[in-house]
Every structure is written in structure tokens, then in C-alpha cells.
Design a protein around this motif. Sequence first.
Motif, PDB file in Angstrom:
ATOM      1  N   UNK A  55     -13.884   4.412   5.266  1.00  0.00           N
ATOM      2  CA  UNK A  55     -12.861   5.159   5.149  1.00  0.00           C
ATOM      3  C   UNK A  55     -12.397   4.944   3.624  1.00  0.00           C
ATOM      4  N   UNK A  56     -13.762   4.346   2.734  1.00  0.00           N
ATOM      5  CA  UNK A  56     -12.921   4.283   1.072  1.00  0.00           C
ATOM      6  C   UNK A  56     -12.837   5.116  -0.071  1.00  0.00           C
ATOM      7  N   UNK A  57     -12.603   6.867   0.422  1.00  0.00           N
ATOM      8  CA  UNK A  57     -13.135   7.812  -0.327  1.00  0.00           C
ATOM      9  C   UNK A  57     -11.533   7.445   0.003  1.00  0.00           C
ATOM     10  N   UNK A  58     -10.625   7.449   1.085  1.00  0.00           N
ATOM     11  CA  UNK A  58      -9.236   7.825   1.323  1.00  0.00           C
ATOM     12  C   UNK A  58      -9.256   6.849   0.977  1.00  0.00           C
ATOM     13  N   UNK A  59      -9.113   5.702   0.545  1.00  0.00           N
ATOM     14  CA  UNK A  59      -7.915   4.476   0.290  1.00  0.00           C
ATOM     15  C   UNK A  59      -8.244   3.730  -1.176  1.00  0.00           C
ATOM     16  N   UNK A  60      -7.221   3.273  -1.686  1.00  0.00           N
ATOM     17  CA  UNK A  60      -7.143   2.822  -3.462  1.00  0.00           C
ATOM     18  C   UNK A  60      -7.884   1.623  -3.282  1.00  0.00           C
ATOM     19  N   UNK A  61      -7.607   0.861  -4.403  1.00  0.00           N
ATOM     20  CA  UNK A  61      -7.805  -0.772  -4.603  1.00  0.00           C
ATOM     21  C   UNK A  61      -6.570  -1.046  -5.185  1.00  0.00           C
ATOM     22  N   UNK A  62      -5.934  -2.225  -4.761  1.00  0.00           N
ATOM     23  CA  UNK A  62      -4.608  -2.851  -4.615  1.00  0.00           C
ATOM     24  C   UNK A  62      -5.274  -4.495  -5.311  1.00  0.00           C
ATOM     25  N   UNK A  63      -4.388  -5.088  -6.576  1.00  0.00           N
ATOM     26  CA  UNK A  63      -4.159  -5.772  -7.369  1.00  0.00           C
ATOM     27  C   UNK A  63      -3.096  -6.097  -6.418  1.00  0.00           C
ATOM     28  N   UNK A  64      -2.720  -7.644  -7.421  1.00  0.00           N
ATOM     29  CA  UNK A  64      -2.150  -8.965  -7.067  1.00  0.00           C
ATOM     30  C   UNK A  64      -0.474  -7.822  -7.542  1.00  0.00           C
ATOM     31  N   UNK A  65      -0.603  -6.996  -8.494  1.00  0.00           N
ATOM     32  CA  UNK A  65       0.777  -6.619  -9.286  1.00  0.00           C
ATOM     33  C   UNK A  65       1.486  -5.415  -7.966  1.00  0.00           C
ATOM     34  N   UNK A  66      -0.291  -5.301  -7.168  1.00  0.00           N
ATOM     35  CA  UNK A  66       0.549  -3.879  -6.163  1.00  0.00           C
ATOM     36  C   UNK A  66       0.525  -4.505  -4.840  1.00  0.00           C
ATOM     37  N   UNK A  67       0.418  -5.723  -4.960  1.00  0.00           N
ATOM     38  CA  UNK A  67      -0.152  -6.134  -3.345  1.00  0.00           C
ATOM     39  C   UNK A  67       1.016  -6.033  -2.586  1.00  0.00           C
ATOM     40  N   UNK A  68       2.940  -6.871  -3.010  1.00  0.00           N
ATOM     41  CA  UNK A  68       3.884  -6.111  -1.904  1.00  0.00           C
ATOM     42  C   UNK A  68       3.747  -4.971  -2.024  1.00  0.00           C
ATOM     43  N   UNK A  69       4.080  -4.001  -3.008  1.00  0.00           N
ATOM     44  CA  UNK A  69       4.704  -2.786  -2.719  1.00  0.00           C
ATOM     45  C   UNK A  69       3.628  -2.347  -1.749  1.00  0.00           C
ATOM     46  N   UNK A  70       2.929  -2.344  -1.478  1.00  0.00           N
ATOM     47  CA  UNK A  70       1.386  -1.643  -1.050  1.00  0.00           C
ATOM     48  C   UNK A  70       1.872  -2.051   0.674  1.00  0.00           C
ATOM     49  N   UNK A  71       2.029  -3.826   1.537  1.00  0.00           N
ATOM     50  CA  UNK A  71       2.872  -4.413   2.546  1.00  0.00           C
ATOM     51  C   UNK A  71       4.320  -2.859   2.282  1.00  0.00           C
TER      52      UNK A  71
END
Length: 259
Positions: A55-71
Motif C-alpha cells: 500500500x506504499x502509494x497510500x501512505x506517507x513518510x513519518x520523521x521524528x517531528x511527526x511520529x507522536x502526531x501520527x500515533x
Amino acid sequence: MDFLAETALLTHGLRSISNEELRSAWTVSRPCLAWVERGTLRVGTMEEYLPFRSRGEEVGRIDCEHLEDALKSGASGALTASGTMAACHRLGVFLAVSCGIGGIGDIRGEELCPDLPALVRYPVALLATAPKDMLDVPATFGWLWQHGVHVAGSECTGYLFHSTCVALDEGLAGYGTAEAVRRAAERGLLLLRPIPEEERIADLSILHAAISAGKQAEALGSYYHPAANGEIDRRTGGESSRMQLRSFLANVQAALELN
């Protein structure tokens, strides 16, 4: 679980590598691949990761600045090097494994890539190949040294190309055990294992074309690195993807040998 391996490269960067090729090349049985799926930090085996990759085309990339928000928000994404370091910190793991890393450059939103501050912020060592060729590599190492991060490895002459030449602090000989890496991670440690120069791409015009492709993607609001990687892949008939996969696998094997 003594190390976690990033998934941004595997998910978005290896355009010519199929799931079956990746499955065949991967020999690690332990769960060490890290990604975020619907707000859950996942650490899994290759078999557990491959449906996410599909599903790679559907998902983004998450760095350390955005990990907590993604969770918190229930997002899904592959973890970059810095995102993997943040995941390591959450889970009490002392080593993250990557391949090409970010640094100082003119990539929108990554003029200072989060990979660098993560090495200062977290007591987690990063084992990687080299900063990517389109960056200001001397400035990248200068920033790390200025902030007290120790860099170990042979002279850095580039990532996929011979694009620079920077002497590093020392070799890798002093970091052959998990305990040595763990201790050094407390003060900031980057371990670099370069691709052999004879295996790298000789034609620098391919690098220039990749930079142009990355900038075009950036202007359209898309990700720079997958576009640049894809252009190199296209112009090398897939060899750049195979080269990066070999290097990533070698880095994972080096991490295994520490444990």
C-alpha cells in the motif's frame, strides 16, 4: 530487540525491487522493521511488513517531528531514519538502522533534515551508509560535530556517487560490540558503512537529473526523495535500487552482529 530498521527506503525508494525480490533477499527472522499503521507503532518481520509495503502509494513518510502526531491521529506511514530513532527511544532500543540519510541542503522542509537533530535528541545510535549525494555533505558533518555527535567510519566520499570527500572522526573498530555502541549512543553516535566506490554510479549527470526530478516533485507538493531516487533508478536500469538494497541489508547484518 536491540535495533530497529527504517522502512521509508523499502516502502518508497526501491522502485525496481518487487515484494518477492525483497522477501528472497531478506534473511532476518527477528522482528526489526518499524512502521506506523493506523496510529499504531508496528515492529515486525518482513512477512508482516510486506502487506504495508503493497500500500506504499497510500501512505506517507513519518520523521521524528511527526511520529507522536501520527500515533495520536491514527495515521499510517513508513518511518524515516529519524522516525526510527524516535521509535527506538519510545521502546528502549539503542540502535536504528538506515541507508542513505538526510542532512543540510535546499530540500523544502529539510533544510535541516530531522535525521541530524535526532542524533542529538535521542540516546540512540544510527547505523547508516552515508548522507545522500544531493546534500551539502561537508556542512552536514560540520553540523553534527558542532553539536557533539561523534561520526565513525571511513572517509565519506558520497552515497550512490563519488560526490564529496570528508574525513571522519575515526574508524568503526571501536564499535564492534553492542555495549560499545550503547555507551557511545548516550552522547550521539553516527556509524557509516559506505557502498564500495567501485560499485557506485560514475555518471554525475544522473545525479543532476535526480535533483531536478526531486525539485519538480517538491514544486507539486510531493516528496523529494522518492522522486529523486526514482529518477536514478530509471536512468540506471534499476541498479541504484539493487545497490541501496544491498547496502541496507549489509547494515542490518552489521547490526545483527553487534547482538
